[in-house]
Motif scaffolding. Structure first.
Motif, mmCIF file in Angstrom:
data_model
loop_
_atom_site.group_PDB
_atom_site.id
_atom_site.type_symbol
_atom_site.label_atom_id
_atom_site.label_comp_id
_atom_site.label_asym_id
_atom_site.label_seq_id
_atom_site.Cartn_x
_atom_site.Cartn_y
_atom_site.Cartn_z
ATOM 1 N N VAL A 200 -10.917 -51.778 -0.433
ATOM 2 C CA VAL A 200 -10.071 -50.583 -0.321
ATOM 3 C C VAL A 200 -9.500 -50.225 -1.687
ATOM 4 O O VAL A 200 -9.471 -49.046 -2.074
ATOM 5 N N ASP A 201 -9.044 -51.217 -2.430
ATOM 6 C CA ASP A 201 -8.491 -50.962 -3.766
ATOM 7 C C ASP A 201 -9.554 -50.357 -4.679
ATOM 8 O O ASP A 201 -9.281 -49.391 -5.411
ATOM 9 N N GLN A 202 -10.764 -50.888 -4.633
ATOM 10 C CA GLN A 202 -11.830 -50.387 -5.500
ATOM 11 C C GLN A 202 -12.260 -48.976 -5.104
ATOM 12 O O GLN A 202 -12.521 -48.135 -5.973
ATOM 13 N N ILE A 203 -12.332 -48.690 -3.822
ATOM 14 C CA ILE A 203 -12.680 -47.346 -3.372
ATOM 15 C C ILE A 203 -11.615 -46.344 -3.812
ATOM 16 O O ILE A 203 -11.924 -45.258 -4.317
ATOM 17 N N ASP A 204 -10.363 -46.702 -3.633
ATOM 18 C CA ASP A 204 -9.265 -45.812 -4.013
ATOM 19 C C ASP A 204 -9.291 -45.528 -5.512
ATOM 20 O O ASP A 204 -9.163 -44.370 -5.950
ATOM 21 N N LYS A 205 -9.454 -46.569 -6.321
ATOM 22 C CA LYS A 205 -9.458 -46.382 -7.769
ATOM 23 C C LYS A 205 -10.655 -45.550 -8.230
ATOM 24 O O LYS A 205 -10.517 -44.709 -9.134
ATOM 25 N N LEU A 206 -11.814 -45.760 -7.608
ATOM 26 C CA LEU A 206 -12.990 -44.999 -7.992
ATOM 27 C C LEU A 206 -12.808 -43.526 -7.633
ATOM 28 O O LEU A 206 -13.153 -42.635 -8.427
ATOM 29 N N ALA A 207 -12.253 -43.261 -6.460
ATOM 30 C CA ALA A 207 -12.013 -41.874 -6.058
ATOM 31 C C ALA A 207 -11.019 -41.190 -6.997
ATOM 32 O O ALA A 207 -11.207 -40.028 -7.384
ATOM 33 N N LEU A 208 -9.965 -41.915 -7.379
ATOM 34 C CA LEU A 208 -8.978 -41.345 -8.298
ATOM 35 C C LEU A 208 -9.584 -41.075 -9.672
ATOM 36 O O LEU A 208 -9.306 -40.052 -10.301
ATOM 37 N N SER A 209 -10.408 -41.997 -10.149
ATOM 38 C CA SER A 209 -10.994 -41.843 -11.486
ATOM 39 C C SER A 209 -11.920 -40.636 -11.561
ATOM 40 O O SER A 209 -12.100 -40.053 -12.633
ATOM 41 N N ARG A 210 -12.505 -40.270 -10.417
ATOM 42 C CA ARG A 210 -13.431 -39.130 -10.396
ATOM 43 C C ARG A 210 -12.800 -37.883 -9.786
ATOM 44 O O ARG A 210 -13.472 -36.859 -9.647
ATOM 45 N N ASN A 211 -11.534 -38.035 -9.377
ATOM 46 C CA ASN A 211 -10.840 -36.912 -8.750
ATOM 47 C C ASN A 211 -11.627 -36.377 -7.554
ATOM 48 O O ASN A 211 -11.812 -35.172 -7.385
ATOM 49 N N ARG A 212 -12.080 -37.324 -6.723
ATOM 50 C CA ARG A 212 -12.888 -36.972 -5.554
ATOM 51 C C ARG A 212 -12.235 -37.539 -4.304
ATOM 52 O O ARG A 212 -11.477 -38.506 -4.362
ATOM 53 N N ARG A 213 -12.556 -36.940 -3.179
ATOM 54 C CA ARG A 213 -12.097 -37.509 -1.929
ATOM 55 C C ARG A 213 -12.959 -38.731 -1.588
ATOM 56 O O ARG A 213 -14.053 -38.915 -2.129
ATOM 57 N N ILE A 214 -12.466 -39.551 -0.678
ATOM 58 C CA ILE A 214 -13.180 -40.782 -0.301
ATOM 59 C C ILE A 214 -14.270 -40.428 0.702
ATOM 60 O O ILE A 214 -14.006 -39.854 1.767
ATOM 61 N N THR A 215 -15.509 -40.754 0.341
ATOM 62 C CA THR A 215 -16.666 -40.465 1.181
ATOM 63 C C THR A 215 -17.479 -41.737 1.402
ATOM 64 O O THR A 215 -17.263 -42.761 0.748
ATOM 65 N N ARG A 216 -18.436 -41.647 2.321
ATOM 66 C CA ARG A 216 -19.302 -42.802 2.563
ATOM 67 C C ARG A 216 -20.147 -43.119 1.338
ATOM 68 O O ARG A 216 -20.411 -44.277 1.038
#
Length: 229
Positions: A200-216
């Protein structure tokens, strides 16, 4: 149980994964993997043996359960004394030694504490991540005492528990995720609550770094990167 129901239940889920959960019996999540440990707490003071070792992986609920038991039994924490080699002035009552396998402790001190508990009809709860026979104990008499103790293991989390954990961890970050995304992650991740927290932490950080919503697709990228390590 549907994922919608799991999402609702997750809002009350206590975890040991980076925040401070409510530590009472009413907020304890019940799942197959933790049922033996819950039964242990509920059976006190009618334990089979005066000394019990509660074993489980990080984030499995050991601290939550031991906190419940400490309140129920009025147990005295003895972790600091045993870590520092100070004598434990123990007579009657209940005692709690947490994370026994995390750092070195006074083996003679624990041996004497176990003897005192046995002699005076007390109780001692020891928590750890690994079974006592795997601890680097050199004192033969202590090995014998621990071998005679009751050992209760918290099993690997099932899909329902992992789904609730992931919903809860995202909710703690004020993030809403799709039911299908959670199911996708659970069927492909390592079977541990610690892994759930990391993912969850890695998904959140990756989404923030790319300014994207969380997707599959983003979750799949995180899972693929973990497998490549």
């Amino acid at each position: 149980m549907s994922l919608t129901v799991l999402r609702e239940k997750a809002m009350q889920l206590p975890l040991e994964l980076g925040h401070d959960p409510a530590a009472d019996r009413d907020h304890l999540l019940i799942s197959r993997s933790i049922m033996p440990a819950i039964d242990l707490i509920d059976r006190w003071p009618h334990w089979h043996t005066p000394v019990t070792v509660l074993v489980g992986p990080p984030g499995s609920g050991k601290t939550h359960l031991s906190t419940i038991w400490k309140g129920l039994s009025q147990a005295r924490p003895v972790t600091a004394e045993l870590r520092e080699g100070r004598p434990v002035a123990a007579r009657h009552g209940a005692f709690l030694f947490e994370d026994a396998d995390r750092e070195a402790f006074d083996e003679t001190g624990l041996f004497h504490l176990i003897n005192t508990v046995r002699q005076h009809g007390g109780s001692l709860l020891i928590t750890a991540r690994s079974l006592p026979q795997l601890w680097p104990i050199t004192l033969p008499d202590l090995k014998s005492r621990l071998a005679a103790a009751t050992t209760v293991e918290i099993g690997a989390p099932d899909d329902a528990l992992l789904q609730q954990v992931i919903f809860k961890l995202f909710a703690d970050r004020q993030l809403e995720v799709d039911d299908r995304l959670v199911a996708y992650v659970v069927t492909r991740m390592e079977r541990s609550l610690d892994a759930a927290s990391q993912i969850v932490d890695q998904i959140d950080k990756l989404a923030l770094s790319r300014n994207r919503r969380i997707t599959r697709a983003l979750a799949a990228e995180v899972l693929a990167a973990r497998e490549a390590i």
